[in-house]
Design a protein around this motif. Structure first.
Motif, PDB file in Angstrom:
ATOM      1  N   ASP A 155       0.838  -1.216   0.000  1.00  0.00           N
ATOM      2  CA  ASP A 155       0.000   0.000   0.000  1.00  0.00           C
ATOM      3  C   ASP A 155       0.870   1.263   0.000  1.00  0.00           C
ATOM      4  O   ASP A 155       0.362   2.351   0.228  1.00  0.00           O
ATOM      5  CB  ASP A 155      -0.907   0.007   1.249  1.00  0.00           C
ATOM      6  N   THR A 156       2.157   1.093  -0.209  1.00  0.00           N
ATOM      7  CA  THR A 156       3.212   2.132  -0.210  1.00  0.00           C
ATOM      8  C   THR A 156       3.595   2.595   1.193  1.00  0.00           C
ATOM      9  O   THR A 156       4.287   3.607   1.320  1.00  0.00           O
ATOM     10  CB  THR A 156       2.849   3.395  -1.055  1.00  0.00           C
ATOM     11  N   HIS A 157       3.187   1.886   2.234  1.00  0.00           N
ATOM     12  CA  HIS A 157       3.642   2.314   3.573  1.00  0.00           C
ATOM     13  C   HIS A 157       5.139   2.046   3.709  1.00  0.00           C
ATOM     14  O   HIS A 157       5.684   1.123   3.099  1.00  0.00           O
ATOM     15  CB  HIS A 157       2.859   1.650   4.703  1.00  0.00           C
ATOM     16  N   PHE A 162       1.322   4.780   7.386  1.00  0.00           N
ATOM     17  CA  PHE A 162       0.382   4.215   6.419  1.00  0.00           C
ATOM     18  C   PHE A 162      -0.373   5.317   5.677  1.00  0.00           C
ATOM     19  O   PHE A 162      -0.577   6.414   6.241  1.00  0.00           O
ATOM     20  CB  PHE A 162      -0.600   3.281   7.145  1.00  0.00           C
ATOM     21  N   LYS A 183      -1.650  -2.957   8.880  1.00  0.00           N
ATOM     22  CA  LYS A 183      -0.823  -4.169   8.894  1.00  0.00           C
ATOM     23  C   LYS A 183      -0.678  -4.606  10.352  1.00  0.00           C
ATOM     24  O   LYS A 183      -0.197  -3.832  11.170  1.00  0.00           O
ATOM     25  CB  LYS A 183       0.558  -3.901   8.277  1.00  0.00           C
ATOM     26  N   LYS A 211       4.627  -5.901  -4.970  1.00  0.00           N
ATOM     27  CA  LYS A 211       5.055  -4.524  -4.676  1.00  0.00           C
ATOM     28  C   LYS A 211       5.083  -3.650  -5.930  1.00  0.00           C
ATOM     29  O   LYS A 211       5.374  -2.452  -5.850  1.00  0.00           O
ATOM     30  CB  LYS A 211       6.463  -4.557  -4.069  1.00  0.00           C
ATOM     31  N   ALA A 214       2.875  -0.510  -5.830  1.00  0.00           N
ATOM     32  CA  ALA A 214       3.350   0.454  -4.823  1.00  0.00           C
ATOM     33  C   ALA A 214       4.594   1.182  -5.318  1.00  0.00           C
ATOM     34  O   ALA A 214       4.709   2.408  -5.199  1.00  0.00           O
ATOM     35  CB  ALA A 214       3.646  -0.276  -3.512  1.00  0.00           C
ATOM     36  N   GLN A 226      -0.685  10.183   0.489  1.00  0.00           N
ATOM     37  CA  GLN A 226      -1.341   9.042  -0.174  1.00  0.00           C
ATOM     38  C   GLN A 226      -0.354   7.893  -0.353  1.00  0.00           C
ATOM     39  O   GLN A 226      -0.748   6.731  -0.371  1.00  0.00           O
ATOM     40  CB  GLN A 226      -1.873   9.448  -1.559  1.00  0.00           C
ATOM     41  N   ALA A 227       0.958   8.235  -0.499  1.00  0.00           N
ATOM     42  CA  ALA A 227       1.977   7.207  -0.754  1.00  0.00           C
ATOM     43  C   ALA A 227       3.198   7.516   0.098  1.00  0.00           C
ATOM     44  O   ALA A 227       4.155   8.147  -0.370  1.00  0.00           O
ATOM     45  CB  ALA A 227       2.354   7.181  -2.238  1.00  0.00           C
TER      46      ALA A 227
END
Ligand SMILES: O=C(O)[C@H](O)[C@@H](O)[C@H](O)[C@H](O)COP(=O)(O)O
Length: 260
Positions: A155-157, A162, A183, A211, A214, A226-227
């Motif tokens: 999710d790009t965390h 996050f 997560k 990935k 992401a 957002q990312a």
């Protein structure tokens, strides 16, 4: 802030080996230049994969392990010794096999200790440890880390920051308690983007097809709220270490041919 550099490796094993060799070189150079080195570790499969590769690296003991400061980018707020804690996994992958100076290894606090179940108090304590380790020449509330490692979530965390969560929006504090993380486990402690961006170099590790989106989103101009991975930049260098699968969504002209 440095523009991202991208290195693509044939597969995740080679990525871990190459990243480990790269980290050994960086630590040895820092120790030669400044007498010690400072590295921030990350949790997850790729972060631990790098540590395991480092444990088996022929050049491993070129590092003066007693002059290495280790910090964490995030931690699952669980009891001491819990197998899900990042420090527990890091010890199993590498730390227990090398002669570190225990006084220079700085795990984030566990739950059930002096801070009980208060992740925010644990975060504040870690921020104090970081501030205490910062030297005048660091000009900030954290030491200037030589390398700060980050895994990247699908999710790009990064760390425990996050998308759209309060932690990624933090602009003042260096360390925050995280509640309701998507997560598991839900409660964590994490460096914030300002702390991450204090590092000389930030290395992001991502392997696997899960990935790819992401990586593409984070490297295509998305905002850091957002990312979060898009906001993980080093002062001098930002390095994305990928395997082909994780890089498969990137325009090919964005990176050199994959290593052998
Ligand atoms: O505490 C954690 O879970 C990690 O610090 C987290 O940020 C991790 O690095 C990413 O989720 C990537 O994990 P994988 O490398 O296992 O995909």
């Amino acid at each position: 802030m440095s523009a991202p550099q991208i290195v693509v490796h044939r597969d995740k094993e080679l990525m871990a080996e190459a990243a480990a060799a790269r980290l050994i070189t960086k630590i040895v150079d820092a120790q030669a230049a400044r007498g010690s080195a400072s590295v921030v570790l990350t949790g997850g499969r790729n972060g631990n994969g790098l540590l395991a590769a480092l444990a088996g690296a022929p050049a491993r003991d070129a590092v003066d392990w007693a002059r290495l400061d280790l910090w964490w980018g995030d931690e699952r707020f669980l009891p001491e010794g819990d197998p899900e804690r990042n420090v527990t996994q890091a010890r199993a992958a590498l730390l227990d096999a090398v002669p570190l100076d225990p006084a220079r290894v700085h795990p984030m606090p566990a739950s059930g200790g002096v801070y009980g179940s208060d992740a925010d108090a644990a975060a504040a304590a870690y921020a104090s440890s970081l501030a205490g380790a910062a030297r005048p020449e660091d000009h900030g509330a954290v030491p200037v880390f030589d390398v700060l490692l980050l895994g990247v979530g699908p999710d790009t965390h990064v760390a425990s920051l996050f998308p759209e969560h309060p932690g990624v929006r933090e602009t003042e504090r260096m360390v925050v308690g995280v509640h309701g993380a998507p997560k598991p486990p839900p409660t964590r402690v994490s460096l914030t983007l300002p702390a991450i961006r204090a590092a000389r170099e930030v290395w992001l590790l991502a392997a696997g097809a899960d990935k790819a989106s992401a990586v593409t989103i984070a490297l295509s101009g998305a905002g850091e709220i957002q990312a979060p991975a898009a906001g993980a930049r080093g002062r001098a260098r930002t390095l994305w270490l990928l395997d082909r699968a994780a890089a498969s969504g990137l325009p090919a002209q964005l990176y050199p041919p994959a290593s052998a």
